[in-house]
Design an enzyme around this catalytic site. Structure first.
Site, PDB file in Angstrom:
ATOM      1  N   SER A 147       0.680  -1.227   0.088  1.00 55.98           N
ATOM      2  CA  SER A 147       0.212  -0.163  -0.194  1.00 55.98           C
ATOM      3  C   SER A 147       0.853   1.322  -0.047  1.00 55.98           C
ATOM      4  O   SER A 147       2.008   1.155   0.599  1.00 55.98           O
ATOM      5  CB  SER A 147      -0.946   0.034   1.308  1.00 55.98           C
ATOM      6  OG  SER A 147      -1.590   1.236   1.423  1.00 55.98           O
ATOM      7  N   TYR A 160      -2.600  -1.265   9.951  1.00 55.50           N
ATOM      8  CA  TYR A 160      -2.694  -1.347   8.528  1.00 55.50           C
ATOM      9  C   TYR A 160      -1.299  -0.874   7.751  1.00 55.50           C
ATOM     10  O   TYR A 160      -0.804  -1.800   7.180  1.00 55.50           O
ATOM     11  CB  TYR A 160      -3.904  -0.543   7.937  1.00 55.50           C
ATOM     12  CG  TYR A 160      -3.994  -1.021   6.315  1.00 55.50           C
ATOM     13  CD1 TYR A 160      -4.830  -1.962   6.132  1.00 55.50           C
ATOM     14  CD2 TYR A 160      -3.503   0.103   5.421  1.00 55.50           C
ATOM     15  CE1 TYR A 160      -5.099  -2.137   4.563  1.00 55.50           C
ATOM     16  CE2 TYR A 160      -3.583  -0.454   3.919  1.00 55.50           C
ATOM     17  CZ  TYR A 160      -4.480  -1.496   3.494  1.00 55.50           C
ATOM     18  OH  TYR A 160      -4.564  -1.697   2.329  1.00 55.50           O
TER      19      TYR A 160
END
Length: 254
Positions: A147, A160
């Protein structure tokens, strides 16, 4: 042009979102695709149907990737499917895409929430790859989904972000280890992608505008934007690219 004709791919979390887009694209390029899903069987079957409808080969596999036993069972099912279809259990492309969204600051993070995100983003790929290595053919491909939050700090995405940072490190380590087998290992780091995982942000006009504004192109990514990158890495054209984290955020926060 079927650049992946004769290849077999396993895509985790392929029933929806980015994973579905990657499964569809690899199938379009000629690969037979094992469509993994965690709980949404109907969505996985829709992905399989969409591939078969266009003349491709696909089948669904269910597994809770946070449970080691389920990972072993998934590969046993994959072995049986491949041996029946192709005469052996070897495959060529592994895409570790399965994931969850989680929005928590460090103050809001609990042991349970951190375990949840680390289990699916870090523990699962490690043990999926461990099982895949005896089956993945030399010259194969591993693509991990990272990400852009590993480059751009979002304090409300602590767990995350940390978990995706671990994916990057896993990518570097395995690229070095598997190089002698001519297996490439890379990661793709998307920004905001228009999928169900981002439904809350998409439903908020201010959130939608903010996320679109991060990219130099002024828009959200589509799953196909990421899938096309995965297809390149999976193909012969990507043979000299390994140990890389490819930013796929549309130039977010350059």
């Amino acid at each position: 042009m079927e650049m992946l004709k004769g290849k077999v791919a396993l895509v985790t979390g392929a029933s929806r979102g980015i994973g579905r887009g990657i499964a569809l694209r690899l199938a379009r390029d000629g690969a037979a695709v094992a469509v993994h899903y965690g709980s949404n069987k109907s969505a996985a079957e829709e992905t399989v149907h969409a591939i078969r409808e266009k003349g491709g080969t696909a089948f669904a596999l269910a597994a809770d990737l946070t449970a080691i036993g389920d990972i072993h069972a998934m590969f046993a099912a994959l072995d049986a499917e491949l041996e029946q279809r192709f005469g052996d259990n070897g495959f060529d492309i592994l895409v570790n895409n399965a994931g969850i969204g989680q929005s928590l600051t460090i103050e809001e993070t609990t042991e349970a929430s951190l375990d949840e995100v680390m289990d699916i983003h870090v523990k699962a790929p490690i043990f999926v790859i461990q099982q895949a290595l005896t089956r993945l053919r030399d010259g194969g491909r591993i693509v991990n989904l990272s990400s852009a939050v590993t480059r751009i700090a979002f304090p409300n995405l602590l767990g995350y972000s940390v978990s995706k940072g671990a994916v990057n490190t896993l990518t570097y380590v395995l690229a070095q280890q598997l190089g002698p087998r001519q297996i490439t290992v890379n990661a793709i780091a998307p920004g905001f992608v228009e999928t169900e995982m981002n439904a809350d942000t998409l439903s908020d006009p201010n959130g939608r505008q903010f996320a679109a504004g991060l990219s130099t192109f002024g828009r959200w990514a589509q799953s196909s934007d990421v899938a096309d990158i995965a297809a390149f890495l999976a193909s012969a054209d990507g043979r000299w690219v390994t140990g890389q984290v490819l930013d796929a955020s549309g130039g977010s926060r350059l």
